[in-house]
Design a protein around this motif. Structure first.
Motif: not given
Length: 248
Positions: A95-119
């Motif tokens: 199946d297609r990998p599920n996109k993780p949810k961005r935590p509240k208060g985290t910008s898109i750029d910051e979220f994209r740098q997290t290990p979860t989003h990189i993985e």
């Protein structure tokens, strides 16, 4: 209001009967013959048969019997659903990998740098490559779970086009030795890829027969009557029959 209730009471039985086609329509009471006594009428074969059918119909229309039929129908539907699920084609890519949810208060750029989003992006890239037709020599979906091996092309990677040197125009670039070598390798690679794809498609039928060249000075009719062309026609006919048989 009373008229509405009366109408509802009259049409409700017909609605209930109409929704249960398994039991059929209510048996029709036979008419008594003129001058026939009630006692004789009730002893007649038509009336006895009617009473028997009416009893069976009432039993069929009873809530208990209807509940049993519904339970049986649901069980059969569930069984059929499970069988269909088992026969569903297998996707080896998953199946297609599920996109993780961005935590509240985290910008898109910051979220994209997290290990979860990189993985997630890494897994998504692998999944897209797997699902891409360019990466496959066999269909993605296969109903045979044991036949999941992908046949790799023996032709290697596609030749890389050389870059044009600065200051060189298009015609000079096409006449350069690097470009000519690239074109030669590309032609060879394309021929290899075409042959590989055809081998996969044609299977045991072998390669497509090659049409013999026409000799110089021979017209079209003479060429078609030549032994070489007649032999080619026969081989081609046999080859096409083999291809058609494999399609079925």
């Amino acid at each position: 209001m009373k008229l509405f209730k009366l109408t509802l009471m009259l049409i409700l039985p017909s609605i209930i009967i109409g929704q249960n086609n398994d039991c059929g329509d209510r048996p029709i009471k036979p008419k008594r013959i003129e001058n026939q006594t009630i006692k004789n009428f009730k002893k007649s074969a038509s009336f006895i048969n009617y009473k028997k059918n009416l009893k069976e119909w009432k039993h069929c229309m009873s809530p208990l019997e209807m509940s049993e039929r519904d339970s049986k129908r649901l069980a059969e539907q569930q069984k059929e659903k499970l069988e269909n699920k088992q026969n569903e084609p297998i996707n080896k890519c998953g199946d297609r990998p599920n996109k993780p949810k961005r935590p509240k208060g985290t910008s898109i750029d910051e979220f994209r740098q997290t290990p979860t989003h990189i993985e997630y992006r890494k897994n998504l890239k692998i999944w897209k490559q797997c699902m891409s037709p360019k990466e496959l020599t066999k269909p993605i979906f296969s109903k045979n779970p044991q036949n999941t091996e992908v046949i790799e092309s023996p032709c290697g990677k596609k030749p890389i086009k050389p870059s044009r040197k600065e200051g060189m125009n298009h015609e000079e670039y096409k006449q350069s030795s690097e470009y000519k070598s690239y074109r030669k390798q590309l032609k060879k690679w394309e021929g290899c890829e075409e042959g590989f794809r055809n081998d996969l498609l044609w299977g045991d039928c072998g390669k497509k027969p090659t049409k013999p060249p026409r000799s110089e000075g021979v017209n079209h009719e003479e060429y078609k009557q030549s032994p070489e062309f007649q032999a080619y026609r026969q081989i081609m006919k046999t080859w096409k029959q083999c291809i058609d048989a494999n399609k079925n």
